[in-house]
Design a protein around this motif. Structure first.
Motif, PDB file in Angstrom:
ATOM      1  N   LEU A  83      37.550  31.551 -67.062  1.00 35.97           N
ATOM      2  CA  LEU A  83      37.144  32.003 -65.731  1.00 35.97           C
ATOM      3  C   LEU A  83      38.240  31.730 -64.703  1.00 35.97           C
ATOM      4  CD1 LEU A  83      33.435  30.782 -65.802  1.00 35.97           C
ATOM      5  CD2 LEU A  83      34.168  33.165 -65.626  1.00 35.97           C
ATOM      6  N   ALA A  84      38.866  30.554 -64.811  1.00 38.46           N
ATOM      7  CA  ALA A  84      39.902  30.177 -63.843  1.00 38.46           C
ATOM      8  C   ALA A  84      41.142  31.052 -63.956  1.00 38.46           C
ATOM      9  CB  ALA A  84      40.276  28.705 -64.028  1.00 38.46           C
ATOM     10  N   LEU A  85      41.457  31.496 -65.164  1.00 38.89           N
ATOM     11  CA  LEU A  85      42.681  32.276 -65.398  1.00 38.89           C
ATOM     12  C   LEU A  85      42.429  33.779 -65.406  1.00 38.89           C
ATOM     13  CD1 LEU A  85      44.383  30.131 -68.200  1.00 38.89           C
ATOM     14  CD2 LEU A  85      44.867  30.132 -65.739  1.00 38.89           C
ATOM     15  N   GLY A  86      41.200  34.190 -65.115  1.00 37.48           N
ATOM     16  CA  GLY A  86      40.895  35.613 -65.123  1.00 37.48           C
ATOM     17  C   GLY A  86      40.872  36.221 -66.513  1.00 37.48           C
ATOM     18  N   GLN A  87      40.604  35.397 -67.521  1.00 35.60           N
ATOM     19  CA  GLN A  87      40.574  35.873 -68.899  1.00 35.60           C
ATOM     20  C   GLN A  87      39.161  36.180 -69.387  1.00 35.60           C
ATOM     21  OE1 GLN A  87      43.324  36.403 -70.847  1.00 35.60           O
ATOM     22  NE2 GLN A  87      44.617  35.878 -69.115  1.00 35.60           N
ATOM     23  N   SER A  88      38.201  36.130 -68.483  1.00 36.79           N
ATOM     24  CA  SER A  88      36.816  36.398 -68.845  1.00 36.79           C
ATOM     25  C   SER A  88      36.454  37.847 -68.519  1.00 36.79           C
ATOM     26  CB  SER A  88      35.885  35.443 -68.090  1.00 36.79           C
ATOM     27  OG  SER A  88      34.532  35.725 -68.359  1.00 36.79           O
ATOM     28  N   GLN A  89      35.563  38.427 -69.317  1.00 38.42           N
ATOM     29  CA  GLN A  89      35.128  39.803 -69.089  1.00 38.42           C
ATOM     30  C   GLN A  89      33.920  39.894 -68.171  1.00 38.42           C
ATOM     31  OE1 GLN A  89      34.942  42.262 -72.697  1.00 38.42           O
ATOM     32  NE2 GLN A  89      36.035  40.649 -73.794  1.00 38.42           N
ATOM     33  N   ALA A  90      33.454  38.765 -67.660  1.00 34.13           N
ATOM     34  CA  ALA A  90      32.288  38.745 -66.775  1.00 34.13           C
ATOM     35  C   ALA A  90      32.464  37.604 -65.777  1.00 34.13           C
ATOM     36  CB  ALA A  90      31.003  38.566 -67.576  1.00 34.13           C
ATOM     37  N   PRO A  91      31.757  37.641 -64.647  1.00 34.54           N
ATOM     38  CA  PRO A  91      31.886  36.572 -63.642  1.00 34.54           C
ATOM     39  C   PRO A  91      31.156  35.294 -64.015  1.00 34.54           C
ATOM     40  CG  PRO A  91      30.337  38.243 -62.879  1.00 34.54           C
ATOM     41  CD  PRO A  91      30.933  38.763 -64.148  1.00 34.54           C
ATOM     42  N   TYR A  92      30.354  35.346 -65.079  1.00 36.64           N
ATOM     43  CA  TYR A  92      29.619  34.162 -65.532  1.00 36.64           C
ATOM     44  C   TYR A  92      29.913  33.907 -67.005  1.00 36.64           C
ATOM     45  CZ  TYR A  92      26.771  34.497 -61.276  1.00 36.64           C
ATOM     46  OH  TYR A  92      26.350  34.542 -59.968  1.00 36.64           O
TER      47      TYR A  92
END
Length: 371
Positions: free
Chosen positions: A340-349
């Protein structure tokens, strides 16, 4: 089955720093990159063999040891070595000395496997509650963390112990007793007694049993911190901890055909109760190759309200690092927070599910920190 315990927090609590050691990395940065890339460093487990029916011979077991760190040590010594690395990595990454970190009220919790029962029955070095107390005290002293006895917690319930630790520290933060909490979660499935226990229960992945686990080991350290305390010391959140819920299932690994995922369903529904229809999340699980865990998750997803919210499938960290026991829930939280911190997630949660061997369950939900 007990009533689920939960919080959907109004007090802003951040995951502010993480540290780890796994079979694919001596720190959080290397572990995260390797797991994200799907890397694995499985190898033969020294001194332990299983039967291969095709070869009619004994062959080495395949596992995920932390190379050159734990080989030859007992369970308690492995925990101490692994936890020392993870806590050191946490402090190094945060660039805040332990003594300075605890100048304002700080609590801590250690998450371990179940110490009572068959797994360590013959291991004379494991003696609850002394083993957990001495392990945590030694770690705090070595790293200069001045945390009073009344602010320490011990959670010896395996995978789901991370949820219990979060709820305990969150309660202290709400009461104003502490500003932050440090969680240390550690386990190794590779000591001799654990391997014998797993083998006798038919839980190991072997040439004759594809539905089994590959034993691993890991340690993770997390800092959970009130937003005001984090701001005062000039820190930044990796992710916001939005909800945690704990429940119980009537069945565990020893009743493979009877689990209906009710513990995970209860925990999931309780954690998600305040989220609206726009809720989108990645799902982190402790799937490890065992049939009962797959069945439990397969029951929990359609049986809960999470199905329409899933984005990007689900993550199974054990594919890279093996079964890490009591460290698995914290490792999933650390990986999710980093993504989440590095923008490597596909969703905001990110939703993290954990299920202990004997029925304890928990669900945690993290939110991307909008900086």
């Amino acid at each position: 089955m007990s009533t689920p315990q939960d919080f959907n927090t109004e007090l802003p609590i951040a995951v502010s720093e993480v540290g780890a050691i796994t079979s694919v990395g001596r720190g959080m940065q290397d572990s995260f990159a390797s797991i994200l890339a799907g890397m694995s460093r499985s190898t033969e487990v020294s001194g332990f063999k299983v039967f291969d029916g095709d070869e009619h011979d004994m062959v080495p077991l395949i596992g995920h040891p932390v190379a050159a760190v734990t080989e030859g040590f007992s369970a308690l010594a492995r925990w101490r070595l692994l936890a020392d690395h993870a806590l050191g990595n946490l402090i190094q990454r945060g660039k805040t000395p332990g003594a300075k970190l605890t100048q304002t009220p700080t609590g801590c919790a250690i998450v371990l496997p179940t110490l009572e029962g068959d797994r360590f029955y013959y291991d004379r070095r494991i003696r609850p509650p002394y083993s957990s107390e001495s392990l945590l005290s030694g770690l705090l002293i070595k790293h200069g963390l001045n945390i009073p006895l009344e602010q320490r917690g011990y959670f010896c319930s395996g995978h789901a112990g991370i949820g219990e630790a979060i709820l305990a520290l969150k309660s202290k933060m709400e009461a104003g007793a502490i500003h932050r909490g440090i969680i240390i979660a550690v386990d190794s499935m590779l000591d001799g007694f654990s391997l014998l226990w797993l083998n006798e229960a038919g839980r190991l992945k072997t040439p004759d049993s594809a539905h089994g686990l590959a034993p691993g080991e890991a340690a993770v350290a997390l800092i959970l911190e009130r937003a005001d305390a984090l701001q005062q010391r000039g820190g930044k959140p990796m992710a916001w901890l939005k909800a945690t819920a704990c429940s119980e299932d009537d069945y565990g690994f020893w009743q493979i055909g009877r689990t209906q995922g009710r513990g995970l369903i209860n925990a999931l529904n309780q954690a998600m109760q305040n989220f609206g229809p726009d809720f989108q999340t990645e799902l982190y699980t402790d799937i490890n190759g065992e049939h009962w865990r797959s069945t439990e998750l397969g029951m929990a997803i359609p049986g809960s309200s999470i199905g329409p919210s899933l984005a990007g499938g689900f993550k199974a960290v054990a594919e890279s690092v093996g079964e890490t026991g009591a460290a698995s829930g914290a490792l999933n939280i650390a990986i999710a927070a980093q993504a989440l911190a590095l923008g490597q997630s596909q969703a905001p949660y990110a939703t993290i599910l954990s299920s202990s061997d004997y029925g304890d369950t928990c669900a945690c939900i993290l939110q991307k920190a909008m900086l």
